[in-house]
Write an enzyme that holds these catalytic residues in place. Structure first.
Site: not given
Ligand code: NAD
Length: 469
Positions: A210, A244
């Site tokens: 997602e 998102c």
């Molecule tokens: P985040 O930094 O919280 O990371 C997401 C998860 O991945 C967290 O649990 C984090 O601990 C883990 N993580 C981070 N780096 C990692 C790595 N190198 N290796 C393994 N795990 C790791 O969130 P984010 O990535 O900044 O989230 C924002 C993004 O999520 C945006 O692109 C947004 O559009 C997308 N998003 C999508 C949805 C959807 O439902 N499609 C919903 C919300 C957010």
């Protein structure tokens, strides 16, 4: 304290014991999950406020109620979803019992992002429980207060044998991913999704992604500009743009832009007052690091800030900001904005706007605002996106009966309501045969002949099934 490996092994043993299979067990766990949310609503709202300064109104709508509604819907329907689905047959299988059974996958891992920390972990968990899986939740470390609350509450309410919460940062998540899971459900950014896929590849674990991307909003033709401005501003600045499915950029004609700007200014003042920084209805940027990324984007843009632009690092605040004269290759068009900055691009025609969208990665959501149904249909039929909504933003994802997910780079797979149940189920093809119709079966045994082949083709053809079913 248990290691990650011990947690995963413990849940694996529970799954193999069959404890999650009975409908009654799943029902009880879902009911307890409902109690967990309802009993702790105030604490949840408080945690979300500490993490993101989420206004109570937005937190109730987008975190608490969306979970409660999905729980109601799932509790009321999952028994039906569990039933075998009988399929049509041909003559050769006429006496067989042919059905699709929805079976749990095993121990599944749900990794959530920080922007809706409750929704993004608990909503997938609902369908995973309903489908009979054991579940490990890994909340985002960025929204640490809500993550810690989830880690405290889940073991208090749900079976500790079957469900666990593991908190941790990127390194700890990478270590967790070295364990073998039966499915990984990841919500977050596209770069981290690649890391998830690499880890999943080691064990050939199926993955739901997602992700995000740039969700366009085309405003074209005759439009109710006041209503369009209200809905656009609400969808964009909800959670201070950290959604998102927030409209990422607007595409419109120069005339529409000129009409839209004063309407946006008016709506912003009506929603958030003359001093939006003092308004309790606006969230804050989640961390100084995220604030800096957004301000860098704004600094690098060649566009003209015509609304907002004020910011304050100590308060992690960025005002709702509108930027015009934005070119297609502007810094604001390079990556998902994920904050309260709205670029407006002008296009010469609807076709040029559609072409701009189609030259980019497929978005998670696509919005079109127009009074003209032909404009809506043209955009719908000539573009691809995870979801689509006309004359509004975000609201399409609040219905548990619609699948929510991306396509291409905005994600793989979908969830919400029944779609979550399907994501966490294996559709097992089952044919239960007896010993009848052996004369018919003999058609397929050697020695082969043209005559047997032509009869066999008839009994297995869909024509055979239509005429005889
Ligand atoms: P985040 O930094 O919280 O990371 C997401 C998860 O991945 C967290 O649990 C984090 O601990 C883990 N993580 C981070 N780096 C990692 C790595 N190198 N290796 C393994 N795990 C790791 O969130 P984010 O990535 O900044 O989230 C924002 C993004 O999520 C945006 O692109 C947004 O559009 C997308 N998003 C999508 C949805 C959807 O439902 N499609 C919903 C919300 C957010």
């Amino acid at each position: 304290m248990e290691t990650q490996r011990q947690v995963v092994d413990r849940l694996g043993s529970a799954f193999r014991s069959g404890i999650t299979i009975p409908e009654q067990f799943r029902q009880t766990q879902l009911t307890k999950l409902m109690s967990m949310i309802k009993d702790n609503e105030e604490r949840i709202l408080d945690a979300l406020h500490k993490d993101l300064a989420k206004p109570k109104f937005e937190a109730v709508m987008s975190e608490v109620d969306i979970v409660i509604n999905d729980l109601h819907h799932t509790i009321a329907n999952f028994t039906t979803w569990m039933q075998p689905e009988y399929v049509s047959k041909n003559l050769a299988t006429k006496l067989d019992d042919c059905s699709i059974r929805r079976e749990p996958l095993g121990v599944v891992l749900i990794i959530g992002a920080w922007n809706y920390p409750l929704q993004l972990t608990i909503l997938p968990m609902i369908g995973a429980i309903a489908a009979g899986n054991c579940v490990v939740i890994k909340p985002s470390d960025v929204s640490a207060v809500t993550g810690a609350l989830i880690a405290e509450l889940i073991p208090k309410y749900l079976s500790q044998e079957c469900y666990a919460v593991v908190c941790g940062d990127a390194e700890e998540t990478k270590a967790l991913l070295q364990n073998r899971f039966d499915h990984i459900f990841y919500t977050g950014s596209q770069p981290v999704a690649r890391t998830i896929l690499q880890a999943a590849a080691v064990h050939l674990t199926p993955v739901t992604l997602e992700l995000g991307g740039k969700c366009p909003c085309i405003i074209y033709g005759r439009v109710n500009i006041e209503a369009a401005a209200r809905r656009l501003v609400w969808a964009k600045f909800f959670n201070l743009g950290q959604s998102c499915v927030a409209p990422d950029y607007v595409l419109c004609s120069p005339a529409t832009r000129d009409a839209l700007l004063p309407a946006i200014r008016e709506v912003l003042e009506a929603f958030y007052g003359k001093e939006p920084q003092n308004c309790p209805d606006l969230s804050r940027i989640v961390t100084p690091r995220h604030w800096t990324r957004l301000m860098e984007l704004l600094k690098r843009s060649s566009g003209k800030v015509v609304v907002g632009g004020e910011s304050n690092l100590d308060d992690k605040y960025i005002a709702p900001t509108v930027v015009v004269d934005v070119a297609e290759d502007d810094a604001l068009m390079e990556e998902e904005i994920f904050g309260p900055i709205l670029p407006i691009l002008t296009v010469e025609s609807l076709e040029k706007g559609i072409d701009l969208i189609n030259r980019r990665e497929r978005p998670l959501a696509l919005y079109v605002f127009s009074d003209e149904s032909s404009v809506v249909t043209t955009v719908l039929e000539n573009t691809r996106s995870g979801g689509f909504c006309s004359n509004d933003g975000i609201v399409h994802m609040t219905l548990p009966t619609l699948p929510f997910g991306g396509v291409g780079a905005s994600g793989w797979g979908s969830y919400h309501g029944r779609w979550t149940f399907e994501t966490f189920s294996h559709q097992r093809a089952c044919m239960l045969r007896g010993w009848a119709l052996e004369r018919l079966n003999r058609l397929r045994y050697p020695p082969y002949s043209d005559n047997k082949l032509s009869w066999l083709r008839w009994t297995t053809s869909s024509k055979g099934s239509c005429s005889l079913m």
